[in-house]
Structure formats: C-alpha cells, structure tokens
Design a protein around this motif. Structure first.
Motif, PDB file in Angstrom:
ATOM      1  N   MET A 119      -7.032  -5.351   1.451  1.00  0.00           N
ATOM      2  CA  MET A 119      -5.986  -4.732   0.567  1.00  0.00           C
ATOM      3  C   MET A 119      -5.318  -5.970  -0.343  1.00  0.00           C
ATOM      4  N   LEU A 133       0.745  -0.960  -0.138  1.00  0.00           N
ATOM      5  CA  LEU A 133      -0.012   0.056   0.087  1.00  0.00           C
ATOM      6  C   LEU A 133       0.858   1.379   0.002  1.00  0.00           C
ATOM      7  N   TYR A 180      -6.556   1.493   6.516  1.00  0.00           N
ATOM      8  CA  TYR A 180      -5.593   0.460   6.683  1.00  0.00           C
ATOM      9  C   TYR A 180      -4.662   0.729   7.760  1.00  0.00           C
TER      10      TYR A 180
END
Lengths: 348, 348
Positions: free
Chosen positions: B273, B184, B205
């Motif tokens: 994710m 990410l 996240y």
C-alpha cells in the motif's frame, strides 16, 4: 455574560504535548495513595487494603452548559465537584481524578487556562490529585470527561440498596436552587440575545447562581457521620432531581417510602425566584436536579443523633414495597406516586 | 461503506435510564477485584496489596474516526483496546473499564447496540469488566471516553523513565500498518463520495484495515516477559508514532538513542500500500501512529532471551543523552535527529 472563546493565543501554537505540559506542569501531588501522576502511560495508585471507588461523568457544551453565561473557571470546578459528589455518596473519600477534554480550535489557550484554574481549585479544596487525562480536538463544542477515584474502608461503604422498612429518609441542605439558578441565567441570556446592551439582572440571587454554576460536593457529610457514630443504610447523591433519586434508592432497596412535601427545605432565594417565574419550588426540588445534596436512609434509632442538625432534614420514611413510593402533599395529606424524570436524549 | 446512523428505534423511546439498562443489563462481572459494577453512585473495586494503574482516552467523531467507513462494532472494540494498550505498557493487567458516550439523537438504539457489542467483545477477549460510565446527548457527533484500570505487583511495574545507556531498544510486531490502512479507507471514501455506486477496492488489504479499524493491544507481551524471566527498564505504547514515543522514552529517561532504519519491520500489505500511495513506510512507522505495539528497552544481557523471538525486534540501542536521539539511515548510515509529531489541535 462572558465571552469564553475570546481568541488570544491559538492552541495550534503549542501542539498537543506543549498543551498538556502547560496544563499539567504545576501539579503537586498531595495524596499518599498517588504514586505516579501525569506523564506515563498510566497513573499509578496504591490503596493498600482499602476499597477503591470509581465514577465518571461527561459534560457537553450545549447540553450541560452554555458558554454564553457559564464562566470557564466555574465550569472546570463544577466538572470536578459533580464527580466527587458520587464518591461522597458511597461514604468514601475522593483521592484522584482524571480529566479529558475535547476542544474546538476556536478556543484560546488562555480560555483553557481558566478552565483548568477551576479544575485545580476544586482539586485543592477537596484534596484530590489530577493524575491523568487526554486532550483532543473537537469539530464543534467543548466536552469534559472526568473520572474520580476514591477510597474507603470496606465497613464504611454505603450502597443504594440497603434501605429498610421504618428507616428515616433524610436529605442534606436545601433543594431546587440549582434549577432556579439555571432558569434565571436562561432568562437573562434570552434578554441579552435580543439586546446585548441590557445589563443582566442577577443581583440578590448569588446563592442560586452559585448552586447552578459552582456547586459544592458534600464532603462534610461522611465526616459528620463518623463524628456522630452513625452510618446510613443507603445513600445516593441528588444529580437528576429528588424524585428520580428516591426512586433509584427505593427500587434498588426493594422498599417503598413516604416523602412529606412540608418537610422539604428551600432557600429564600429559591422561593423568591420560583415565585417570580411562577414555578412551584417543589417541582424544582423533585425534577430540577443538580443540587448535589445527599439523600440517605438511617435506622429510626439514629433520630436523636441528627434531629437538631442544621445540615440534615428528615423528609420521610421507608415503608414496605407494597405501599409504593409516594409524595404526601402538604395541605390535604394526599399520597401521590413519584415519577422519574431524568435525562431524555431528545431534549438534549 | 457502512451507514452508522441508519435510524431504526429512536433513543427518545427509552430515555436515559432505559438506555443505560439496555446497554448494561447483560454484564457478567468476571474479576475478583470487581466488588460492585454498574448501578450505584460508584463502582467498588478491591486490589488488595497490588498497585492500581489508571489511563483514559477520548475519541471524537470527525477527529479520531469517520462513521462513513468505521463500523460501530469495530469502533467500540478499538475504544477499549487503545486504553488497554496503555495498561500493558506499564507491564500491568487491565481489570476494569468505564465507558462514557455522548450521542446525537440521530443515532438509533440499534446503532448503539452495535457499538456496545464491540465494547463487550473487547471486555470478553481481554478479561476486563465494564463497571461504570455515563450516557449523554451530543448536539453533534459521537464521542467515546474510556477509562481503564489495571493492577500489578509493585516490582513488575515498568515506567517510561528507566532506560539506561547501552540498553537495547526493542519493539513488538510491525509498524506503519494502521496508518496505511487509514490512507486506504480515506481514498476509497473519497471515491465513494464522488460516485456512491463504486465498489470500494479493499481486497487483499485485510491486515492493514484491521490494524486501523480493530487494533489489538499486546496482552501477550507482559506474559512473555514473565515467561522469559525478563523485565524492561522502560516501556511505552505506540499510539502517536514511533518517533514521538522514542522521544518520550528518551526524554523521560534522560538518555539518547540510535534507531536503525533497516531494523524496522513492515508487513507485506503495508509495503504494498505504501508503494501504491507513494508513501515511504518509514514515515508511516515514525509518524503515522495507532500501531499500538509496545516500545521498550532491555539490558543488553537480555539479548539471548529475545533475539529469536518472532514478536520482538531489536531496532536500536540507548546512548548517553549527549549523543541525541537519532535515526540511522539504511543506506548511508547517516544519523538524522528524530522529531516529534503528535497531535496538532489545528489539524482537527
């Protein structure tokens, strides 16, 4: 001049675990205090009732060494001995080291083998076990981080802060050689860069080159103290230069001192190279660093025990703090306050 | 995105000794085993009759961290916790660390202060003393070398090589999060490089970002074992990925194992994710690394003690070596041999 990054076998052929295996597979542990070495999450050590001492140093390419003229075997050896020097400066005995390296992918496996040959040679000579470490890649140069672990009986430990007014200020060996060895290597490297066909002029300077490239730690000195039945009141090793080390010792002991210029010993090669380069050997001793000798203080009653010892020079004495930390010049007997030098991050 | 090298006060204004003083002046030693910390040639430690464990790790800029998106405070914290994780993996208690850093002159003193805030925060939370280190300059990026020292009673130590046929294979926490947190960060950094005005999309996240940026070591697990009255037969921490750690454990214990895909736990953010990036969370768990959970084996008679514990999952069992080291897939129940990944020097 060596070509350290000469490519033979690429590191990528081994991978991390293969590389670690190759670099550590021949280790034979020799110390009783080493229970488990490389190969687990941690090494396991057993010092029983003894005190444990720990020190660590980081050497980086381009700052601490130049692979243009530093052979990797010597570099590995030096990375170990400079740490052991700190252990002896506690009047302790080194027993284990860990070695971590960051290497660029340009470096061949054979080059790393050479580096580790030097590391293992130092382990052998100083009786220490390599018990752990880390290998990783570096986007740029080589970096070596060594941690040394040693042991001592509590009553044998010597700190920096025990020097007392009237104590003798003593040093082992001779000073300034490592710095002048470095100047010689830098000069010849500069010549080589201009004309690679020039043969470096290093003959007759083996001693100062070895002082720079492959220094030894004074493992004989703690043994000598035991034999003589004496124990320093304070001790420090000379890595940054005599001036800076005397200031550490005096500051931490809260005392002053008088250091006599005419009591400092230089090797003949140090004097010769100093003359050739127009450098005062005193400056090399005070500010050059990397001599890895031991600086210590003794009660004046110990003078007879050491006065004829070829390994030890009395170079001054400790005074009250109010008198300051002074160099007494050879000719005029002037008192000049000592200044610290040490490392400066911008120079790096 | 942070700007870590934002220049405020230059390092050269302090010099080496001033810098060391600034970074270490507020240390308060908290462990009985720390006799002397920073300030002499070595730290002095006293473990009495206990065994001593030692581990070391090296983190290099551009390889282990990217200062474009890693806050220095987190980096300092992580540099400590990844080492402590190795100490807990011995079922030992960390007590001291040394920290060496190589820094470029571009880095400001305030940036280093931030790095050390993270280091000291970890020392505080994990009850360890910073007892030594080295600061030097680097011609390029930042480099951090940490050595951790811990203690344990001999009978409490757990090695990698004690796993036995029929033992349960267990893991703490959930896996794959740190790797997906990194993916990410890399994605958002790539976007940022193209358009610095884009706001990074990191909301929702926080867990996987923290797993990557500021991982914790499982200090609760050795305590839990004591409380439950159990002791693993083998243990290792998960730094390189579950696959590689299982192989280490099985190789060193001379056993095989069956790892069940459907027993692996993932956090919801990890799964989300993974779906977004089209990555199988299993691959993140097996090969991603940096989860810093503990992998261990227990005699099957300990099953009742742990079966309802939310911190521990039984993910498989140990077999005879002849059966190999296999992943048993969720749907078909196929046995697939596990492969090591680990670090590869060419990847940088």
């Amino acid at each position: 001049m060596t070509n350290a990054t000469q490519s033979k076998t690429e590191l990528s052929e081994l991978g991390e675990f293969g590389l670690i295996r190759r670099l550590t597979e021949n280790i034979q542990l020799k110390n009783e205090s080493t229970i488990r070495g490389v190969g687990d999450d941690c090494a396991v050590l057993d010092f029983k009732q003894k005190k444990v001492v720990v020190t660590t140093d980081l050497l980086t390419e381009g700052v601490h060494f130049n692979l243009m003229y530093v052979p990797l075997r010597h570099l590995g050896y030096k990375a170990v001995t400079v740490n052991l020097s700190d252990v002896y400066a506690m009047n302790a005995t080194p027993k284990q080291i860990t070695v971590s390296i960051a290497v660029s992918s340009k470096m061949s496996i054979e080059a790393l083998d050479e580096l580790y040959e030097g590391i293992y040679l130092a382990c052998e000579r100083y009786g220490v076990d390599l018990v752990g470490g880390d290998t990783t890649s570096s986007l740029t140069g080589l970096l070596i981080s060594v941690t040394a672990i040693g042991e001592a009986e509590e009553e044998d430990l010597v700190y920096r802060n025990g020097a007392k007014d009237t104590d003798l200020l003593c040093v082992t060996g001779d000073l300034g050689g490592a710095y002048l060895g470095l100047q010689l290597l830098e000069r010849e490297n500069a010549v080589f860069k201009v004309n690679p066909k020039m043969v470096p002029q290093l003959e007759g300077y083996d001693y100062i080159l070895e002082r720079q490239l492959k220094p030894e730690a004074r493992k004989d000195i703690p043994v000598l103290f035991k034999e003589l039945g004496i124990k320093p009141t304070a001790m420090i090793d000379i890595s940054d230069g005599l001036s800076s080390e005397i200031l550490h010792l005096c500051t931490q002991s809260d005392v002053g001192c008088r250091l006599y210029e005419d009591r400092l010993l230089y090797d003949n090669q140090t004097k010769k190279m100093a003359a050739e380069l127009n450098i005062n050997p005193l400056v090399a001793a005070l500010n050059g660093g990397e001599d890895y000798e031991l600086l210590f203080t003794l009660p004046i009653s110990n003078l007879d025990a050491i006065r004829n010892n070829p390994d030890i020079s009395v170079i001054g004495y400790i005074t009250d703090k109010s008198e300051g930390v002074n160099l007494i010049t050879a000719g005029m007997g002037q008192a000049i306050p000592l200044q610290a030098q040490g490392w400066n991050p911008i120079k790096g």
